[in-house]
Design a protein around this motif. Structure first.
Motif, short mmCIF file in Angstrom:
data_model
loop_
_atom_site.label_atom_id
_atom_site.label_comp_id
_atom_site.label_asym_id
_atom_site.label_seq_id
_atom_site.Cartn_x
_atom_site.Cartn_y
_atom_site.Cartn_z
N UNK A 266 0.84 -1.21 0.00
CA UNK A 266 0.00 0.00 0.00
C UNK A 266 0.87 1.26 0.00
N UNK A 267 2.00 1.19 0.69
CA UNK A 267 2.91 2.34 0.75
C UNK A 267 3.76 2.43 -0.52
N UNK A 332 -0.80 16.70 1.73
CA UNK A 332 -1.84 16.65 0.70
C UNK A 332 -2.25 18.05 0.23
N UNK A 333 -2.33 18.99 1.15
CA UNK A 333 -2.74 20.35 0.77
C UNK A 333 -1.71 20.98 -0.16
N UNK A 334 -0.41 20.84 0.18
CA UNK A 334 0.62 21.45 -0.66
C UNK A 334 0.70 20.76 -2.01
N UNK A 335 0.50 19.45 -2.05
CA UNK A 335 0.54 18.73 -3.32
C UNK A 335 -0.60 19.16 -4.25
N UNK A 452 -4.14 9.22 -0.73
CA UNK A 452 -2.95 9.52 0.07
C UNK A 452 -3.32 10.02 1.46
N UNK A 453 -3.21 9.15 2.49
CA UNK A 453 -3.48 9.59 3.85
C UNK A 453 -2.44 10.62 4.30
N UNK A 454 -2.85 11.55 5.13
CA UNK A 454 -1.95 12.60 5.60
C UNK A 454 -0.95 12.03 6.60
N UNK A 475 -7.64 7.65 2.30
CA UNK A 475 -7.63 9.11 2.35
C UNK A 475 -8.02 9.68 3.70
N UNK A 476 -8.11 8.83 4.77
CA UNK A 476 -8.47 9.37 6.07
C UNK A 476 -7.39 10.32 6.56
#
Length: 499
Positions: A266-267, A332-335, A452-454, A475-476
């Motif tokens: 998964x990773x 995730x936000x920056x991506x 992509x989980x944070x 995505x949690x």
């Protein structure tokens, strides 16, 4: 205001020093952009078609070298000596590139690029690996982003040196030698990096992985002095040791476990896809072909190199901003924000190229240049640093080098594709090629949000828990954690120390 501790100073200096390795990588990219349009280089290489130019660029990214050379060195000899092997290999490859001449000049250049690519394969993974393993969880993003700060600083230096070399092109001798000197300049940081590496501490996680518990204890206490209590440091060391032993007992030290173990796979696919997307978004094209691209907009060679230098210098500032934001906003936000900026930049360049073909409108050309800059800034605040941060932190110690190397190979494949597609595409379909890369950036946004989980604020030893959750609920969000707090865990799981 928080006090600056010994550990803060030491970690900044260590990660800045390791960023010299990334600087060498970035310089190799930046200087090639100017070399590809240098009259002396073009004369030395003979008939350089877009396809042959693409080969010179793409051959650098032989993905198999990342897999079969980089991770065994990192695992067997440590993160420092993997970086040492990488920097020495780059120096040898650079000597071939700088000395390319005569009827075999093109072949020498290809050989030099392959050797340099092998070296950069070791550098580009061992540097963020080291930075990730020595940093505390709440500041890990910031320290690993220093990897990209070094890369962008090298990129900008390559452009500026290439720009300076144009002033040497006033004589036949200057034309012959200036591009060679501009390539060979990178030997200076290579020597500085190689000389300093034996004098810095190895990462505690690698030391524990190889049974050097006392050395790991001394290393971790030195890295955390003043920022954490003795009890917290000892607790962190115990947690690292338990995590390493647990993964060793489960058989995860074998690289095949990355494919057999669902949690690890998964990773692996996430890190690999992230690196692939980071190159397929058009980054390789912008890094290598920026002067060529500006020349298509009607700018003279010297001005194109000047514009490339300015663009790369601005990237340094944006990457520093990313360094300050990534542990606050999250990966995730920056991506996703970076993808939005890059997609919009590609859209404007593609659309204006269709409305005003053959550079018939100077105002439109200026707007295109501005949005190329916006694209570059989006990359510097998104994929550029964050892909390496994410890949360097999600794997357990026993397979961290292998996982990062495999994912870097996916990035190498993306670079090869883009390096071949861009020069041919821009030559045949013109600005329509921008729409392809715009589409890639748009598609990346939902992929990042959904899959992509944070990871911000998570101790490295907590990634098992995070990705067990991810398998059940993609995505949690990870729990919010600041630099000195502990993650919120289920009641039946003991709290780890800060890692």
């Amino acid at each position: 205001m928080a006090l600056v501790t010994k550990a803060d100073v030491r970690l900044h200096l260590l990660c800045i020093f390791f960023a010299i390795g990334s600087f060498v990588w970035g310089y190799n990219v930046g200087i090639l952009s100017s070399v590809l349009v240098h009259p002396g280089f073009l004369k030395a290489m003979g008939h350089l078609t877009p396809s042959r130019k693409g080969v010179i660029t793409a051959i650098y990214y032989l993905g198999t070298c990342y897999i079969f050379i980089s991770h065994p060195v990192s695992d067997l000899f440590g993160r420092r000596y993997a970086a040492m092997a990488g920097i020495l290999t780059v120096a040898v490859g650079n000597a071939f590139e700088s000395g390319a001449s005569g009827s075999g000049a093109y072949a020498m250049m290809i050989v030099g690029r392959i050797i340099s690519g092998i070296g950069v394969g070791m550098l580009s993974t061992s540097v963020p690996l080291y930075q990730s393993e020595v940093a505390p969880a709440g500041k890990r993003g910031k320290y690993v982003v220093l990897n990209h700060v070094g890369f962008v600083a090298g990129l900008a230096s390559g452009f500026w040196v290439g720009y300076g070399a144009t002033f040497w092109n006033t004589t036949e001798y200057g034309i012959y030698v200036s591009w060679r000197v501009s390539l060979a300049v990178v030997q200076v940081p290579c020597v500085i990096f190689a000389v300093g590496l034996p004098f810095i501490p190895e990462t505690p996680r690698w030391l524990i992985e190889h049974g050097h518990y006392n050395k790991a204890q001394r290393s971790l206490h030195w890295l955390r002095e003043g920022s954490f209590t003795e009890a917290e440091v000892d607790s962190e060391l115990t947690r690292i040791r338990e995590d390493v032993e647990a993964h060793r007992a489960s058989g995860e030290a074998n690289w095949l476990s990355l494919f057999r173990d669902r949690n690890l796979f998964e990773r692996l696919w996430r890190a690999s896809l992230l690196q692939f997307m980071a190159q397929m978004c058009g980054a390789t094209a912008m890094k290598y072909y920026l002067p060529t691209l500006f020349a298509k907009l009607g700018l003279p060679t010297r001005v194109t190199l000047l514009a490339g230098g300015i663009e790369s210098t601005l990237k340094i500032g944006m990457t520093v901003i990313e360094m300050l934001l990534i542990d606050r906003l999250g990966r995730r936000v920056t991506l996703t924000a970076g993808c939005v900026a890059m997609g919009f930049g590609m859209l404007i360049n593609g659309a204006l190229g269709q409305v005003y073909p053959d550079n018939t409108n100077r105002a439109a050309d200026v707007v295109c240049i501005v949005f190329i800059f916006i694209y570059a800034l989006g990359y510097s605040m998104g994929f550029g640093p964050a892909a390496w941060v994410y890949g360097s932190e999600i794997f357990p110690t026993s397979v961290r080098a292998r996982g990062l190397n495999f994912s870097a190979s996916a990035g190498a494949i993306g670079s090869i594709v883009v390096a071949q597609v861009w020069p041919v595409g821009i030559d045949t379909i013109g600005s329509k090629i921008y729409f392809f890369f715009m589409a890639v950036n748009i598609v990346c946004i939902p992929i990042i949000i959904l899959f992509y989980p944070e990871t911000k604020g998570r101790p490295l030893e907590d990634m098992d828990l995070l990705f067990n959750k991810a398998i059940g609920g993609i995505g949690e969000e990870a729990d919010e954690v600041d630099e000195h707090s502990e993650p919120v865990l289920p009641k039946n799981i003991s709290r780890p120390s800060q890692s």
